[in-house]
Scaffold this motif. Structure first.
Motif, mmCIF file in Angstrom:
data_model
loop_
_atom_site.group_PDB
_atom_site.id
_atom_site.type_symbol
_atom_site.label_atom_id
_atom_site.label_comp_id
_atom_site.label_asym_id
_atom_site.label_seq_id
_atom_site.Cartn_x
_atom_site.Cartn_y
_atom_site.Cartn_z
ATOM 1 N N LEU A 91 -10.455 -9.944 -6.654
ATOM 2 C CA LEU A 91 -9.354 -9.407 -7.450
ATOM 3 C C LEU A 91 -8.691 -8.241 -6.727
ATOM 4 O O LEU A 91 -9.370 -7.424 -6.101
ATOM 5 N N LYS A 92 -7.349 -8.197 -6.856
ATOM 6 C CA LYS A 92 -6.583 -7.070 -6.296
ATOM 7 C C LYS A 92 -5.370 -6.839 -7.196
ATOM 8 O O LYS A 92 -4.679 -7.773 -7.595
ATOM 9 N N ALA A 93 -5.156 -5.576 -7.566
ATOM 10 C CA ALA A 93 -3.999 -5.233 -8.408
ATOM 11 C C ALA A 93 -2.705 -5.360 -7.610
ATOM 12 O O ALA A 93 -2.699 -5.395 -6.368
ATOM 13 N N ARG A 94 -1.571 -5.434 -8.349
ATOM 14 C CA ARG A 94 -0.239 -5.474 -7.729
ATOM 15 C C ARG A 94 -0.062 -4.252 -6.842
ATOM 16 O O ARG A 94 -0.448 -3.140 -7.200
ATOM 17 N N ALA A 95 0.530 -4.454 -5.666
ATOM 18 C CA ALA A 95 0.579 -3.413 -4.632
ATOM 19 C C ALA A 95 1.638 -2.361 -4.934
ATOM 20 O O ALA A 95 2.626 -2.212 -4.208
ATOM 21 N N ILE A 96 1.438 -1.641 -6.034
ATOM 22 C CA ILE A 96 2.309 -0.515 -6.363
ATOM 23 C C ILE A 96 1.409 0.656 -6.712
ATOM 24 O O ILE A 96 0.581 0.577 -7.626
ATOM 25 N N ASP A 97 1.563 1.758 -5.979
ATOM 26 C CA ASP A 97 0.697 2.912 -6.164
ATOM 27 C C ASP A 97 0.866 3.474 -7.574
ATOM 28 O O ASP A 97 1.976 3.636 -8.075
ATOM 29 N N GLY A 98 -0.266 3.758 -8.242
ATOM 30 C CA GLY A 98 -0.239 4.335 -9.570
ATOM 31 C C GLY A 98 -0.395 3.327 -10.677
ATOM 32 O O GLY A 98 -0.697 3.691 -11.819
ATOM 33 N N LYS A 99 -0.136 2.067 -10.394
ATOM 34 C CA LYS A 99 -0.310 1.041 -11.424
ATOM 35 C C LYS A 99 -1.692 0.400 -11.218
ATOM 36 O O LYS A 99 -1.840 -0.549 -10.450
ATOM 37 N N LEU B 298 0.196 -14.642 0.362
ATOM 38 C CA LEU B 298 0.806 -14.683 1.692
ATOM 39 C C LEU B 298 2.329 -14.728 1.615
ATOM 40 O O LEU B 298 3.010 -14.871 2.630
ATOM 41 N N ASN B 299 2.860 -14.623 0.404
ATOM 42 C CA ASN B 299 4.307 -14.651 0.217
ATOM 43 C C ASN B 299 4.966 -13.513 0.998
ATOM 44 O O ASN B 299 4.522 -12.366 0.929
ATOM 45 N N ALA B 300 6.000 -13.824 1.706
ATOM 46 C CA ALA B 300 6.673 -12.828 2.553
ATOM 47 C C ALA B 300 7.363 -11.745 1.747
ATOM 48 O O ALA B 300 7.740 -10.710 2.281
ATOM 49 N N GLU B 301 7.513 -11.954 0.424
ATOM 50 C CA GLU B 301 8.196 -10.959 -0.392
ATOM 51 C C GLU B 301 7.318 -9.758 -0.714
ATOM 52 O O GLU B 301 7.724 -8.855 -1.444
ATOM 53 N N GLY B 302 6.094 -9.699 -0.196
ATOM 54 C CA GLY B 302 5.246 -8.518 -0.386
ATOM 55 C C GLY B 302 4.834 -8.355 -1.820
ATOM 56 O O GLY B 302 4.156 -9.209 -2.382
ATOM 57 N N SER B 303 5.288 -7.261 -2.445
ATOM 58 C CA SER B 303 4.857 -6.975 -3.803
ATOM 59 C C SER B 303 5.355 -8.015 -4.787
ATOM 60 O O SER B 303 4.822 -8.156 -5.867
ATOM 61 N N TYR B 304 6.431 -8.775 -4.397
ATOM 62 C CA TYR B 304 6.904 -9.823 -5.295
ATOM 63 C C TYR B 304 5.982 -11.041 -5.268
ATOM 64 O O TYR B 304 6.134 -11.933 -6.087
ATOM 65 N N GLY B 305 5.120 -11.091 -4.300
ATOM 66 C CA GLY B 305 4.141 -12.183 -4.270
ATOM 67 C C GLY B 305 2.981 -11.856 -5.192
ATOM 68 O O GLY B 305 1.823 -11.876 -4.779
ATOM 69 N N SER B 306 3.289 -11.540 -6.431
ATOM 70 C CA SER B 306 2.291 -11.129 -7.417
ATOM 71 C C SER B 306 2.723 -11.598 -8.791
ATOM 72 O O SER B 306 3.875 -11.974 -9.016
ATOM 73 N N TRP B 307 1.738 -11.528 -9.724
ATOM 74 C CA TRP B 307 2.079 -11.693 -11.135
ATOM 75 C C TRP B 307 2.197 -10.313 -11.742
ATOM 76 O O TRP B 307 1.407 -9.411 -11.439
ATOM 77 N N ALA B 308 3.197 -10.114 -12.586
ATOM 78 C CA ALA B 308 3.376 -8.831 -13.252
ATOM 79 C C ALA B 308 3.742 -9.064 -14.704
ATOM 80 O O ALA B 308 4.343 -10.086 -15.067
ATOM 81 N N THR B 309 3.356 -8.116 -15.551
ATOM 82 C CA THR B 309 3.664 -8.164 -16.987
ATOM 83 C C THR B 309 4.296 -6.850 -17.394
ATOM 84 O O THR B 309 3.908 -5.788 -16.877
ATOM 85 N N SER C 154 -3.002 0.745 -4.892
ATOM 86 C CA SER C 154 -2.869 1.231 -3.512
ATOM 87 C C SER C 154 -3.875 0.600 -2.568
ATOM 88 O O SER C 154 -3.881 0.907 -1.373
ATOM 89 N N ALA C 155 -4.757 -0.273 -3.086
ATOM 90 C CA ALA C 155 -5.795 -0.863 -2.242
ATOM 91 C C ALA C 155 -5.181 -1.822 -1.236
ATOM 92 O O ALA C 155 -4.178 -2.493 -1.511
ATOM 93 N N ASN C 156 -5.774 -1.873 -0.044
ATOM 94 C CA ASN C 156 -5.284 -2.762 1.009
ATOM 95 C C ASN C 156 -5.938 -4.149 0.958
ATOM 96 O O ASN C 156 -5.412 -5.087 1.556
ATOM 97 N N ALA C 157 -7.115 -4.263 0.292
ATOM 98 C CA ALA C 157 -7.848 -5.543 0.275
ATOM 99 C C ALA C 157 -8.434 -5.760 -1.114
ATOM 100 O O ALA C 157 -8.650 -4.805 -1.880
ATOM 101 N N PRO C 158 -8.689 -6.967 -1.472
ATOM 102 C CA PRO C 158 -9.288 -7.248 -2.792
ATOM 103 C C PRO C 158 -10.746 -6.800 -2.870
ATOM 104 O O PRO C 158 -11.417 -6.624 -1.844
ATOM 105 N N LEU C 159 -11.233 -6.646 -4.106
ATOM 106 C CA LEU C 159 -12.652 -6.382 -4.358
ATOM 107 C C LEU C 159 -13.323 -7.685 -4.787
ATOM 108 O O LEU C 159 -12.709 -8.523 -5.461
ATOM 109 N N PHE C 160 -14.592 -7.827 -4.393
ATOM 110 C CA PHE C 160 -15.344 -9.055 -4.707
ATOM 111 C C PHE C 160 -16.394 -8.736 -5.779
ATOM 112 O O PHE C 160 -17.118 -7.740 -5.669
ATOM 113 N N PHE C 161 -16.509 -9.614 -6.759
ATOM 114 C CA PHE C 161 -17.457 -9.429 -7.860
ATOM 115 C C PHE C 161 -18.267 -10.715 -8.026
ATOM 116 O O PHE C 161 -17.699 -11.802 -8.175
ATOM 117 N N ASP C 162 -19.608 -10.564 -7.997
ATOM 118 C CA ASP C 162 -20.490 -11.736 -8.171
ATOM 119 C C ASP C 162 -20.561 -12.122 -9.645
ATOM 120 O O ASP C 162 -20.613 -11.260 -10.539
#
Length: 359
Positions: free
Chosen positions: A279-287, A246-257, A316-324
């Motif tokens: 789980l949801k990847a960092r919001a940068i298309d192509g990564k 929910l961080n207002a910084e958008g893509s910066y509200g993520s962990w990156a390596t 590029s996904a808008n929402a996380p995926l759920f895995f049982d």
């Protein structure tokens, strides 16, 4: 041989000459020969004389000697058989009643014995057998694996004394009633037990919004490496950013390596059992994260695999995926390990959320 004037031979002579002579044919036809070469034409009257020195007969029509008869016939004065006597359907009559154990029994003797036996048997049966009209056993009755049938149904229970044998239908009714009652009680207990102790799936995320890697909430976020922000971009992509979507910084509200592989880990305040992860990847298309696994640990060193997947986590996904997750073990550490990805590095995770089983 002398012959008198009348033409007769001497009385003592062995031959007699008849006037005119006797031919051999006449002699054979008139007299029996000593050598047995002719047969008698009529009965021979022995005039109370015996025929002696006769052989025992060999043919059915031979004369029987005394020896043969004594040996083979039953004597009227009494005798002992050496074989079985077949009466061929004929009766033996005028017998005496037996006086010895092996003596032949007459009908009169048997009839009298039968009467005596019937009286004795009646007395024996009355003393030893169970009466059809009702009786009392004086010993155990071994049924030898057989059933007792035709028992009455003692129902309602007011007519049942407790020491009476129950019929199968009676037992079935009582057992069925008890079984149904037991099933009812068991169902109630199971239902209560299930409601009380069955783990419940929580659909609310377990990890709260973290303000730092070491959060005041008791959670600790760590990662294999962190991408440092540029001189023109404040902050960096710390591990706790994946738990602060929910961080207002958008893509910066993520962990990156900066690498194309790496891991992100969350340590919980206590061990918990999870049933799902988001789980949801960092919001940068192509990564995109293309291969990954998810594991749990209780010492932060030895991790047990919980899920291995090639499902792509798209930037590029808008929402996380759920895995049982299929496990009954509670872990304090949970780790996402990225095995393969696309893009030129700086890939990361924007959302990693746990969903726990609670009692």
């Amino acid at each position: 041989m002398s012959v008198n004037i009348f033409g007769k031979t001497n009385v003592g002579s062995s031959q007699r000459v008849i006037s005119g002579g006797v031919t051999l044919s006449q002699a054979i036809n008139t007299f029996l020969r000593r050598d047995g070469k002719n047969a008698a034409d009529a009965n021979i009257n022995m005039s109370s004389n015996k025929i002696i020195n006769v052989l025992d007969p060999s043919d059915d029509q031979d004369a029987a000697t005394k020896n043969y008869v004594d040996t083979h016939a039953v004597s009227k004065t009494g005798d002992t058989l050496t074989g079985t006597l077949d009466m061929n359907g004929c009766a033996i009559t005028n017998l005496l009643n037996p006086s010895t154990a092996q003596g032949a029994a007459t009908k009169s003797y048997v009839d009298k014995q039968d009467s005596a036996q019937i009286i004795t048997l009646n007395s024996y049966v009355d003393t030893h057998a169970v009466s059809k009209s009702g009786d009392t056993m004086t010993g155990d009755l071994n049924m030898g694996g057989r059933m007792v049938k035709g028992l009455p149904v003692h129902y309602p229970p007011t007519t049942y004394l407790g020491s009476e044998a129950s019929s199968w239908s009676q037992v079935t009714q009582l057992v069925n009633a008890e079984v149904q009652n037991a099933i009812k009680i068991t169902k109630e207990l199971i239902t209560k037990e299930l409601i009380t102790n069955t783990p419940k799936k929580s659909y609310s995320g377990y990890v709260p919004i973290l303000e730092e890697n070491i959060s005041r909430t008791g959670f600790v976020a760590t990662a294999s490496a962190v991408t440092t922000a540029s001189a023109t971009t404040p902050g960096n992509f710390q591990a706790y950013g994946a738990f602060n979507s929910l961080n207002a910084e958008g893509s910066y509200g993520s962990w990156a390596t900066p690498a194309k592989k790496g891991w992100l880990q969350i340590k919980c305040p206590e061990a918990v059992t999870i049933w799902r992860v988001a789980l949801k990847a960092r919001a940068i298309d192509g990564k995109n994260i293309t291969e990954w696994n998810f594991s749990g640990s209780n010492d932060g060193k030895t991790f047990e695999p919980l899920l291995t997947s090639t499902t792509k986590l798209l930037g590029s996904a808008n929402a996380p995926l759920f895995f049982d997750i299929s496990t009954t073990t509670a872990y304090q550490y949970y780790r996402l390990a990225i095995q393969a990805s696309t893009g030129a590095g700086d890939l990361g995770v924007q959302v990693m959320q746990l969903y726990v089983l609670s009692t």
